[in-house]
Design a protein around this motif. Structure first.
Motif, mmCIF file in Angstrom:
data_model
loop_
_atom_site.group_PDB
_atom_site.id
_atom_site.type_symbol
_atom_site.label_atom_id
_atom_site.label_comp_id
_atom_site.label_asym_id
_atom_site.label_seq_id
_atom_site.Cartn_x
_atom_site.Cartn_y
_atom_site.Cartn_z
ATOM 1 N N VAL A 95 76.174 97.156 44.536
ATOM 2 C CA VAL A 95 75.325 98.324 44.243
ATOM 3 C C VAL A 95 74.601 98.095 42.924
ATOM 4 C CG1 VAL A 95 75.252 100.814 43.849
ATOM 5 C CG2 VAL A 95 76.949 99.859 45.437
ATOM 6 N N GLY A 96 73.264 98.103 42.988
ATOM 7 C CA GLY A 96 72.457 97.960 41.772
ATOM 8 C C GLY A 96 71.889 99.305 41.353
ATOM 9 N N GLU A 97 70.808 99.246 40.572
ATOM 10 C CA GLU A 97 70.263 100.489 39.997
ATOM 11 C C GLU A 97 69.161 101.116 40.874
ATOM 12 O OE1 GLU A 97 69.477 100.541 35.696
ATOM 13 O OE2 GLU A 97 67.409 100.999 36.238
ATOM 14 N N GLY A 98 68.090 100.366 41.041
ATOM 15 C CA GLY A 98 66.956 100.878 41.820
ATOM 16 C C GLY A 98 65.972 99.748 42.050
ATOM 17 N N PRO A 99 65.017 99.938 42.944
ATOM 18 C CA PRO A 99 64.054 98.872 43.236
ATOM 19 C C PRO A 99 63.136 98.582 42.052
ATOM 20 C CG PRO A 99 63.930 100.683 44.839
ATOM 21 C CD PRO A 99 64.800 101.151 43.736
ATOM 22 N N GLY A 100 62.741 97.323 41.919
ATOM 23 C CA GLY A 100 61.690 96.932 40.972
ATOM 24 C C GLY A 100 60.391 96.733 41.746
ATOM 25 N N ALA A 101 59.424 96.055 41.118
ATOM 26 C CA ALA A 101 58.102 95.923 41.734
ATOM 27 C C ALA A 101 58.168 95.138 43.055
ATOM 28 C CB ALA A 101 57.150 95.236 40.762
ATOM 29 N N ASP A 102 58.868 94.004 43.065
ATOM 30 C CA ASP A 102 58.914 93.182 44.291
ATOM 31 C C ASP A 102 59.614 93.923 45.425
ATOM 32 O OD1 ASP A 102 57.733 90.742 43.247
ATOM 33 O OD2 ASP A 102 59.522 90.609 42.000
ATOM 34 N N GLU A 103 60.686 94.619 45.057
ATOM 35 C CA GLU A 103 61.461 95.346 46.065
ATOM 36 C C GLU A 103 60.628 96.486 46.653
ATOM 37 O OE1 GLU A 103 62.576 94.535 43.008
ATOM 38 O OE2 GLU A 103 64.094 93.035 43.542
ATOM 39 N N ASP A 104 59.905 97.168 45.766
ATOM 40 C CA ASP A 104 59.048 98.285 46.173
ATOM 41 C C ASP A 104 57.975 97.796 47.158
ATOM 42 O OD1 ASP A 104 57.993 101.016 45.791
ATOM 43 O OD2 ASP A 104 56.330 100.002 44.783
ATOM 44 N N GLU A 105 57.468 96.598 46.885
ATOM 45 C CA GLU A 105 56.417 96.050 47.739
ATOM 46 C C GLU A 105 56.972 95.629 49.098
ATOM 47 O OE1 GLU A 105 54.080 93.050 45.610
ATOM 48 O OE2 GLU A 105 53.703 92.189 47.597
ATOM 49 N N GLN A 106 58.162 95.021 49.079
ATOM 50 C CA GLN A 106 58.708 94.470 50.326
ATOM 51 C C GLN A 106 59.641 95.431 51.073
ATOM 52 O OE1 GLN A 106 60.166 90.390 50.128
ATOM 53 N NE2 GLN A 106 59.125 90.114 48.161
ATOM 54 N N GLY A 107 60.124 96.460 50.381
ATOM 55 C CA GLY A 107 61.057 97.395 51.022
ATOM 56 C C GLY A 107 62.454 96.824 51.166
ATOM 57 N N LEU A 108 62.753 95.793 50.372
ATOM 58 C CA LEU A 108 64.075 95.153 50.452
ATOM 59 C C LEU A 108 64.702 95.086 49.060
ATOM 60 C CD1 LEU A 108 63.146 92.196 52.810
ATOM 61 C CD2 LEU A 108 64.684 94.117 53.360
ATOM 62 N N PRO A 109 66.033 95.212 48.966
ATOM 63 C CA PRO A 109 66.664 95.203 47.645
ATOM 64 C C PRO A 109 66.843 93.778 47.113
ATOM 65 C CG PRO A 109 68.340 95.489 49.325
ATOM 66 C CD PRO A 109 67.007 95.444 50.043
ATOM 67 N N PHE A 110 66.764 93.632 45.813
ATOM 68 C CA PHE A 110 67.081 92.368 45.139
ATOM 69 C C PHE A 110 66.355 91.166 45.743
ATOM 70 C CE2 PHE A 110 70.415 95.049 43.485
ATOM 71 C CZ PHE A 110 70.572 94.595 42.175
ATOM 72 N N VAL A 111 65.024 91.256 45.732
ATOM 73 C CA VAL A 111 64.228 90.115 46.208
ATOM 74 C C VAL A 111 63.393 89.496 45.089
ATOM 75 C CG1 VAL A 111 64.105 90.737 48.661
ATOM 76 C CG2 VAL A 111 62.449 91.710 47.055
ATOM 77 N N GLY A 112 63.365 90.128 43.914
ATOM 78 C CA GLY A 112 62.622 89.568 42.786
ATOM 79 C C GLY A 112 63.467 88.516 42.065
ATOM 80 N N ARG A 113 63.144 88.273 40.800
ATOM 81 C CA ARG A 113 63.874 87.229 40.047
ATOM 82 C C ARG A 113 65.362 87.562 39.930
ATOM 83 N NH1 ARG A 113 62.107 86.693 34.555
ATOM 84 N NH2 ARG A 113 63.400 84.863 34.370
ATOM 85 N N ALA A 114 65.647 88.822 39.634
ATOM 86 C CA ALA A 114 67.056 89.225 39.510
ATOM 87 C C ALA A 114 67.777 89.064 40.847
ATOM 88 C CB ALA A 114 67.147 90.673 39.024
ATOM 89 N N GLY A 115 67.048 89.342 41.923
ATOM 90 C CA GLY A 115 67.636 89.214 43.251
ATOM 91 C C GLY A 115 67.930 87.766 43.598
ATOM 92 N N GLN A 116 67.001 86.886 43.183
ATOM 93 C CA GLN A 116 67.231 85.459 43.451
ATOM 94 C C GLN A 116 68.462 84.979 42.685
ATOM 95 O OE1 GLN A 116 63.429 83.739 42.525
ATOM 96 N NE2 GLN A 116 62.478 84.992 44.095
ATOM 97 N N LEU A 117 68.606 85.499 41.459
ATOM 98 C CA LEU A 117 69.802 85.125 40.687
ATOM 99 C C LEU A 117 71.071 85.652 41.373
ATOM 100 C CD1 LEU A 117 71.189 83.909 38.223
ATOM 101 C CD2 LEU A 117 70.721 86.028 36.973
ATOM 102 N N LEU A 118 70.996 86.878 41.880
ATOM 103 C CA LEU A 118 72.170 87.433 42.574
ATOM 104 C C LEU A 118 72.528 86.574 43.789
ATOM 105 C CD1 LEU A 118 74.280 89.720 42.816
ATOM 106 C CD2 LEU A 118 72.630 90.969 44.228
ATOM 107 N N THR A 119 71.511 86.168 44.539
ATOM 108 C CA THR A 119 71.763 85.304 45.712
ATOM 109 C C THR A 119 72.441 84.001 45.280
ATOM 110 O OG1 THR A 119 69.780 86.200 46.714
ATOM 111 C CG2 THR A 119 70.670 84.222 47.731
ATOM 112 N N GLN A 120 71.889 83.401 44.214
ATOM 113 C CA GLN A 120 72.485 82.144 43.699
ATOM 114 C C GLN A 120 73.932 82.370 43.284
ATOM 115 O OE1 GLN A 120 70.570 80.622 40.196
ATOM 116 N NE2 GLN A 120 68.620 80.465 41.260
ATOM 117 N N MET A 121 74.160 83.512 42.626
ATOM 118 C CA MET A 121 75.523 83.786 42.152
ATOM 119 C C MET A 121 76.489 83.936 43.325
ATOM 120 S SD MET A 121 74.668 86.430 39.087
ATOM 121 C CE MET A 121 76.358 86.889 38.747
#
Ligand code: SF4
Length: 246
Positions: A95-121
């Motif tokens: 559970v994160g905080e809220g969508p950022g710009a990339d998420e808002d555009e794509q309608g998906l959570p954690f897809v921006g830079r922070a999301g890529q880091l989460l995926t890597q982690m």
């Protein structure tokens, strides 16, 4: 409404975190129960109908109920509602905080830079620890489903109004553990904890009967001076993955 049904509705709303309900119009049945809150224009009736006793709600029902939501001011600047993504029967939910710009555009959570880091982690730790999971095996969502303007922190009333959907998502999935990413997620679910993430991280808590691990939000880890926090977050993740998948 008969007293038994009313009790069921009220119990359900209490479960969702509503603490103040008042009767707006005696003649409008269940829909007349409206949320108490800061003064403002009249709110639409938005309290959900409780699922039948003993049967967990489906995520699709919750998404349908959100609809083209305008229950709080965050709808004003959003492009897309970001509901959540991943395995609907996941054993682990982030559970994160809220969508950022990339998420808002794509309608998906954690897809921006922070999301890529989460995926890597998630995937990097799982690989190293010999745990056969990928990002698609967990479920990822946020406390608020619409992007706050300028990526500001969601305000308490926005978290309370949108928080009902998070609670319903978690009750629908019933994961083995929840991992809270950052202070807003902690505020939303660990209501009695006043300490900051630095103090809380790496330890287990409980939300209802589900074990909860607290760690840093990936966007905090992207800052160059937070390298030691990065190591700590990796340790936290290791703990969660072993607990859930061993
Ligand atoms: S943040 Fe949540 S409550 Fe507010 S408009 Fe978006 S979906 Fe609705």
């Amino acid at each position: 409404m008969n007293p038994e049904l009313l009790r069921r509705y009220l119990g359900y709303y209490q479960d969702l975190g509503f603490r103040h309900l008042y009767r707006r119009n005696q003649n409008r049945g269940a829909g007349a129960l409206a949320r108490g809150g800061p003064p403002g224009p009249p709110q639409p009736d938005f309290l959900p109908v409780p699922p039948a006793a003993g049967s967990p709600e489906l995520l699709a029902t919750i998404r349908e109920d959100i609809g083209d939501c305008r229950r709080c001011r965050l709808h004003e600047g959003r492009a897309k509602i970001v509901f959540g993504s991943g395995n609907q029967q996941a054993r682990l939910v982030f559970v994160g905080e809220g969508p950022g710009a990339d998420e808002d555009e794509q309608g998906l959570p954690f897809v921006g830079r922070a999301g890529q880091l989460l995926t890597q982690m998630i995937e990097g730790t799982a690989r190293k620890e010999g745990i056969p999971i990928q990002r698609k095996d967990v479920y990822i969502c946020n406390v608020v489903k619409c992007r706050p303007p300028g990526n500001r922190t969601p305000l308490p009333d926005e978290m309370e109004i949108c928080g009902q959907f998070l609670v319903r998502q978690l009750l629908a999935i019933r994961p083995k553990a929840i991992c809270l990413l950052g202070a807003t997620a902690v505020k939303a679910l660990l209501l009695d904890r006043k300490e900051g993430v630095t103090k809380l991280r790496g330890n287990w808590y409980r939300w209802r009967d589900i074990p909860v691990m607290v760690t840093y939000h990936p966007s905090y880890l992207l800052r160059p001076y937070n390298q030691s926090a990065k190591r700590e977050a990796w340790e936290d993740l290791k703990k969660v993955l072993h607990y859930v998948y061993d």
